[in-house]
Write a protein that holds these residues in place. Sequence first.
Motif, PDB file in Angstrom:
ATOM      1  N   ARG A 132       0.840  -1.208   0.000  1.00  0.00           N
ATOM      2  CA  ARG A 132       0.000   0.000   0.000  1.00  0.00           C
ATOM      3  C   ARG A 132       0.872   1.254   0.000  1.00  0.00           C
ATOM      4  NH1 ARG A 132      -2.719  -3.250   3.993  1.00  0.00           N
ATOM      5  NH2 ARG A 132      -4.595  -4.205   3.094  1.00  0.00           N
ATOM      6  N   LEU A 133       1.952   1.253   0.770  1.00  0.00           N
ATOM      7  CA  LEU A 133       2.841   2.415   0.798  1.00  0.00           C
ATOM      8  C   LEU A 133       3.526   2.620  -0.557  1.00  0.00           C
ATOM      9  CD1 LEU A 133       4.503   1.917   4.311  1.00  0.00           C
ATOM     10  CD2 LEU A 133       2.827   3.656   3.676  1.00  0.00           C
ATOM     11  N   ASN A 161       2.401   1.601  -3.532  1.00  0.00           N
ATOM     12  CA  ASN A 161       1.398   2.019  -4.511  1.00  0.00           C
ATOM     13  C   ASN A 161       0.990   3.475  -4.318  1.00  0.00           C
ATOM     14  OD1 ASN A 161      -0.332  -1.225  -4.602  1.00  0.00           O
ATOM     15  ND2 ASN A 161       1.580  -0.551  -5.536  1.00  0.00           N
ATOM     16  N   GLU A 162       0.891   3.913  -3.065  1.00  0.00           N
ATOM     17  CA  GLU A 162       0.559   5.314  -2.793  1.00  0.00           C
ATOM     18  C   GLU A 162       1.642   6.254  -3.318  1.00  0.00           C
ATOM     19  OE1 GLU A 162      -0.012   5.514   1.382  1.00  0.00           O
ATOM     20  OE2 GLU A 162      -1.928   4.418   1.376  1.00  0.00           O
TER      21      GLU A 162
END
Length: 425
Positions: free
Chosen positions: A329-330, A332-333
């Motif tokens: 998630r980090l 991709n963000e």
Amino acid sequence: RLFPFASRRVSYVMSPETADDLRSWLIEPDYSAEQREPLRLDEQQKRWATTRTTSGYRRLRGPAGSGKSSVLAARAAILAQEGKDVLVVSFNITLLNYLRDLYSRAEKKYRSNVTWMNFSLWCRRTAMELGIFGLYGEAWHRHFEHNEDAFAQIPKLIDKHINSSPAAITMYDAILVDEGQDFDPFWWNLLRKVCRNGGEMLFVADITQDIYGTGKRWTDSVMEGAGFRGRWVECPISYRMPRPLITLAAEFAEAFLPVPTLPRAPERQGQLEVTCTELRWVQVDEDAGAQTCFSELMRLIRADSESSRAMVDLTLLTDSVSNGCDVVRLLNEAGVKTVESFAVPVPGQPIGRGDDRRKKLAFWKGDARVKVCTIHSFKGWEGRLLVLYLSRNTDRGLGYVGLTRLKDHPRGSCLTVVCADRRMK
């Protein structure tokens, strides 16, 4: 007139950091360069790959990076060239993708007489051939709904029916098993039943990578009952791991594991060591683990003063899926695309039962994205730019497997361990 802005000169200012990030995506990945190289074997490995024993049975063992999988892939290529029907089996689904890559370096021509399956898929196909697929499905239902071990029940089910319908079963001239320490001896003896008379069986194992606890079942008496005679063929030298890591891995194993056989560095007489290895250990609190992993992945690229590290060679290894999802998630963000060996939950979309399997089947080194993988699924693989995340109370054996995934590389290799386990501080 249609495009009044076309004649205007527009200039953009790119920061040095952005330029470095962009440049790392344009560097040729290690995988692409490696796939152009033929599979390299030393003289002993060539002998094992080109010969067979009198009985047709051979067992090969050695530590990480000793070339066991390369021998297996080369043997598969030679047997395929001879027109033999070959079955390559592993426990780990993702390992098959790595073995295929090795095979393609040994045999450039595609041959349909080599079959690649993990043991679970072989059981599924065999159940279909035997006409007991309904019983197979019921066993998996009991596995998920009633906690019955399908990995124990399904092989017994197949063994019960296989002798009554031998003509329905696909037979092979050779069966080659990698990561054999993950196999129950019963599974091996079941595979022996689909090897043709006079055929060949290869068993490759590494006792230091026994993360499922099945390796201890392979006693000397069990080995004799499995068709083996004499001693193991030993591969004691690690060609893949950098020398500093061999020392670190040995110290780790001696401190935390009851491992009788450890990797040994190859002798390189008359050669000058010119490769560079960066080993880094970062101790963190559990709640800072994911963010630290993200920062270390980015640091590996931004600290590259020679522009030799490709972004897509970055690999995060984690001891659990949940920790891996946090790092994904980090990334991709931050606009970094990833490929994972597991399904990442999406809000409002439940994960299906087969999603993890599909992700594992699609996980391969040639994917042009940053890799995020569990240590379990990366067992048998290798990489030159690794971040290893060990969370609180990590299994020590699993940590050792993660440490030994780094490969030596002419342009340097890097391993950062992000550890939240205070016992290893």
